[in-house]
Design a protein around this motif. Structure first.
Motif, short mmCIF file in Angstrom:
data_model
loop_
_atom_site.label_atom_id
_atom_site.label_comp_id
_atom_site.label_asym_id
_atom_site.label_seq_id
_atom_site.Cartn_x
_atom_site.Cartn_y
_atom_site.Cartn_z
N CYS A 56 1.48 -62.96 -45.55
CA CYS A 56 0.80 -61.75 -45.07
C CYS A 56 0.56 -61.82 -43.57
O CYS A 56 0.74 -60.83 -42.85
CB CYS A 56 -0.54 -61.56 -45.79
N SER A 57 0.14 -62.98 -43.12
CA SER A 57 -0.18 -63.16 -41.70
C SER A 57 1.05 -62.99 -40.81
O SER A 57 0.98 -62.34 -39.76
CB SER A 57 -0.81 -64.54 -41.50
N VAL A 58 2.17 -63.54 -41.23
CA VAL A 58 3.39 -63.38 -40.42
C VAL A 58 3.87 -61.93 -40.46
O VAL A 58 4.36 -61.40 -39.45
CB VAL A 58 4.49 -64.37 -40.84
N CYS A 59 3.68 -61.25 -41.59
CA CYS A 59 4.05 -59.82 -41.66
C CYS A 59 3.13 -58.99 -40.78
O CYS A 59 3.59 -58.05 -40.10
CB CYS A 59 4.00 -59.34 -43.10
N LEU A 60 1.84 -59.30 -40.77
CA LEU A 60 0.91 -58.61 -39.88
C LEU A 60 1.24 -58.87 -38.42
O LEU A 60 1.10 -57.98 -37.57
CB LEU A 60 -0.53 -59.02 -40.20
N TRP A 61 1.67 -60.08 -38.11
CA TRP A 61 2.07 -60.40 -36.73
C TRP A 61 3.28 -59.56 -36.33
O TRP A 61 3.31 -59.00 -35.23
CB TRP A 61 2.39 -61.89 -36.61
N ARG A 62 4.28 -59.47 -37.20
CA ARG A 62 5.47 -58.67 -36.90
C ARG A 62 5.10 -57.20 -36.73
O ARG A 62 5.62 -56.52 -35.85
CB ARG A 62 6.53 -58.85 -37.97
N ARG A 63 4.20 -56.72 -37.57
CA ARG A 63 3.77 -55.33 -37.47
C ARG A 63 3.05 -55.09 -36.15
O ARG A 63 3.29 -54.08 -35.48
CB ARG A 63 2.85 -54.97 -38.63
N SER A 64 2.16 -55.99 -35.77
CA SER A 64 1.41 -55.80 -34.51
C SER A 64 2.34 -55.93 -33.31
O SER A 64 2.13 -55.27 -32.29
CB SER A 64 0.26 -56.80 -34.40
N LYS A 65 3.35 -56.78 -33.41
CA LYS A 65 4.30 -56.94 -32.32
C LYS A 65 5.16 -55.69 -32.16
O LYS A 65 5.41 -55.25 -31.05
CB LYS A 65 5.19 -58.16 -32.60
N ALA A 66 5.54 -55.10 -33.28
CA ALA A 66 6.37 -53.89 -33.24
C ALA A 66 5.56 -52.68 -32.77
O ALA A 66 6.07 -51.78 -32.12
CB ALA A 66 6.96 -53.60 -34.61
N ALA A 67 4.25 -52.67 -33.07
CA ALA A 67 3.40 -51.54 -32.71
C ALA A 67 2.84 -51.66 -31.29
O ALA A 67 2.24 -50.71 -30.79
CB ALA A 67 2.25 -51.42 -33.70
N ALA A 68 3.02 -52.81 -30.67
CA ALA A 68 2.47 -53.01 -29.32
C ALA A 68 3.18 -52.07 -28.33
O ALA A 68 4.40 -51.90 -28.40
CB ALA A 68 2.65 -54.45 -28.88
N PRO A 69 2.43 -51.47 -27.42
CA PRO A 69 3.05 -50.57 -26.47
C PRO A 69 3.94 -51.33 -25.50
O PRO A 69 3.63 -52.43 -25.06
CB PRO A 69 1.86 -49.95 -25.73
N LYS A 70 5.10 -50.75 -25.22
CA LYS A 70 6.04 -51.39 -24.30
C LYS A 70 5.77 -50.87 -22.91
O LYS A 70 5.53 -49.69 -22.69
CB LYS A 70 7.47 -51.07 -24.72
N SER A 71 5.80 -51.81 -21.97
CA SER A 71 5.55 -51.38 -20.59
C SER A 71 6.79 -50.69 -20.04
O SER A 71 7.92 -51.06 -20.34
CB SER A 71 5.18 -52.59 -19.73
N VAL A 72 6.55 -49.67 -19.26
CA VAL A 72 7.62 -48.88 -18.70
C VAL A 72 7.75 -49.27 -17.24
O VAL A 72 6.79 -49.24 -16.48
CB VAL A 72 7.33 -47.38 -18.85
N GLY A 73 8.93 -49.70 -16.84
CA GLY A 73 9.17 -50.07 -15.44
C GLY A 73 9.38 -48.85 -14.58
O GLY A 73 9.98 -47.88 -14.97
N ALA A 74 8.82 -48.89 -13.39
CA ALA A 74 8.93 -47.72 -12.53
C ALA A 74 9.95 -47.93 -11.47
O ALA A 74 10.38 -48.89 -11.05
CB ALA A 74 7.60 -47.39 -11.89
#
Length: 191
Positions: free
Chosen positions: A173-191
């Protein structure tokens, strides 16, 4: 209750942690009672029971801390996965060490007349162990001392096996939650 909304996976993680805590507290109570009995007879407690108590005390503390961190949405899931895996290994060792002599023991026949000779031999061994002040109680002798002790040790063994399953499940469960939080993390946009 506060915390992040992780759906069924998050709810499963919390339920598994609660079940782990309940099982661990039950093992701690029984193991502490056995150690108390041994010490009250002026004997050193069995290494197996002391080891079981040590592992379960560390595990219950870990479960409480990670549950609180999860509810506050600050649990590092990858570290939690590693710790769950390490506790899984420790609990497998506990289950094997506690269960090896128990697997050959039939609690129902302890104290029955059909095994009077083996009971007599066990009584002699226990007298030798308990008779010497400060001597260490042998685990294999202790588990056969009475029917109640045998059943309680089998309960500890069964709970240890259940905890192995629960810690494997919480690691997944913990590794699945980690993958979910990693996928949901906002990606920084380069300017």
């Amino acid at each position: 209750m506060a915390g992040s909304d992780n759906g069924a996976l998050g709810t499963t993680f919390k339920v598994v942690r609660i079940l782990q805590g309940v099982s661990l507290v039950a093992i701690i109570g029984m193991a502490a009672y056995f150690i108390s009995q041994m010490v009250s007879n002026n004997n050193a407690p069995s290494d197996v029971i002391v080891g079981t108590l040590s592992v379960t005390c560390i595990a219950v503390l870990y479960c409480a801390i990670t549950y609180i961190l999860y509810v506050d949405n600050i649990l590092p899931f990858l570290i939690s996965t590693g710790m769950d895996s390490m506790l899984l290994i420790a609990l497998v060792v506990v289950a094997v060490v506690v269960g090896k002599p128990l697997s050959y023991l039939n609690c129902r026949v302890i104290g029955s007349s059909s095994v009077s000779q083996s009971t007599y031999q066990l009584g002699l061994e226990l007298k030798k162990s308990f008779g010497k002040e400060g001597s260490q109680v042998q685990y294999s002798n202790w588990i056969g001392a009475s029917r109640v002790t045998c059943y309680e040790m089998k309960a500890i063994w069964g709970l240890s096996i259940a905890l192995c399953v629960l810690f494997a499940f919480s690691a997944i469960c913990s590794v699945c939650l980690w993958r979910r939080s990693k996928a949901a993390a906002p990606k920084s946009v380069g300017a």
